[in-house]
Scaffold this active site. Sequence first.
Site, PDB file in Angstrom:
ATOM      1  CB  CYS A  82      -2.007  19.820  52.107  1.00  0.00           C
ATOM      2  SG  CYS A  82      -1.223  18.106  51.711  1.00  0.00           S
ATOM      3  CG  HIS A 207      -6.285  18.514  51.625  1.00  0.00           C
ATOM      4  ND1 HIS A 207      -5.571  19.196  50.265  1.00  0.00           N
ATOM      5  CD2 HIS A 207      -5.175  17.243  52.273  1.00  0.00           C
ATOM      6  CE1 HIS A 207      -4.838  18.698  49.870  1.00  0.00           C
ATOM      7  NE2 HIS A 207      -4.465  17.931  51.051  1.00  0.00           N
ATOM      8  CD  GLU A 209      -8.538  22.122  50.104  1.00  0.00           C
ATOM      9  OE1 GLU A 209      -7.787  20.944  49.808  1.00  0.00           O
ATOM     10  OE2 GLU A 209      -8.797  22.656  50.724  1.00  0.00           O
TER      11      GLU A 209
END
Length: 234
Positions: A82, A207, A209
Amino acid sequence: MGAQVAIVDYGMGNLFSVRQACEYVGLMPVVTSSHLEIERSEAVILPGVGAFGDAMDTLARLDLVEVLRDVADSPKPLLGVCLGMQLLMSESTEFGKRSGLGIIEGEVTRLQTSLEGPRQIKVPQVGWNRICIPGQGQNQTDTEDAIVPEWKSALFNGLPNGEYMYFVHSFYAQPADADVIVSTTQYGPTKFCSSLRRNNVFGCQFHPERSGPRGLHIYHNLAHLVTTATANPR
């Protein structure tokens, strides 16, 4: 015991989710702003949310700018996530021109608002969107089990073209060299670089994750890359 990965802590990252993802794939994450921890780790993740200028000011205050540049020049994998991907660039136009780490030549610029049919395209982009092979459209997707040849040497190895990932951002990176672009994403009128790679340096505007099993697959690929880099040092 897994390879040690330094998650750079400069007060502007989604550290808990990144650490959990690393632990899930068998890596040993260390959340740190220590030069020593970063230098002795086998990979480095630079996460980030917030303003580009504030992030660069903090990295400079913590004396981490040259450390990160040294990592980029080493065999270690370096992943920017990001804002972390944007910080890899030469400069940003957010709140006036600001210099970045200069690891990847290019500029960070703002997404454009627009009307798309009956709905307004708002900034920031918050939510799920597709990542696509450069030059292919959003609807030119492969089957779920297909391996994309263009992604075999990147962290996306094993993912299908057009996979959905989770985005939260108002700005995006524009690399000067189109050859470093691994995937593009369309948001309203803007097709932007959503991931990049140059040698051992990687960036994801989204992202991973926070992108479910497919996002965790990227961390699995990172773990494999760390093992390969450790076994074959320069």
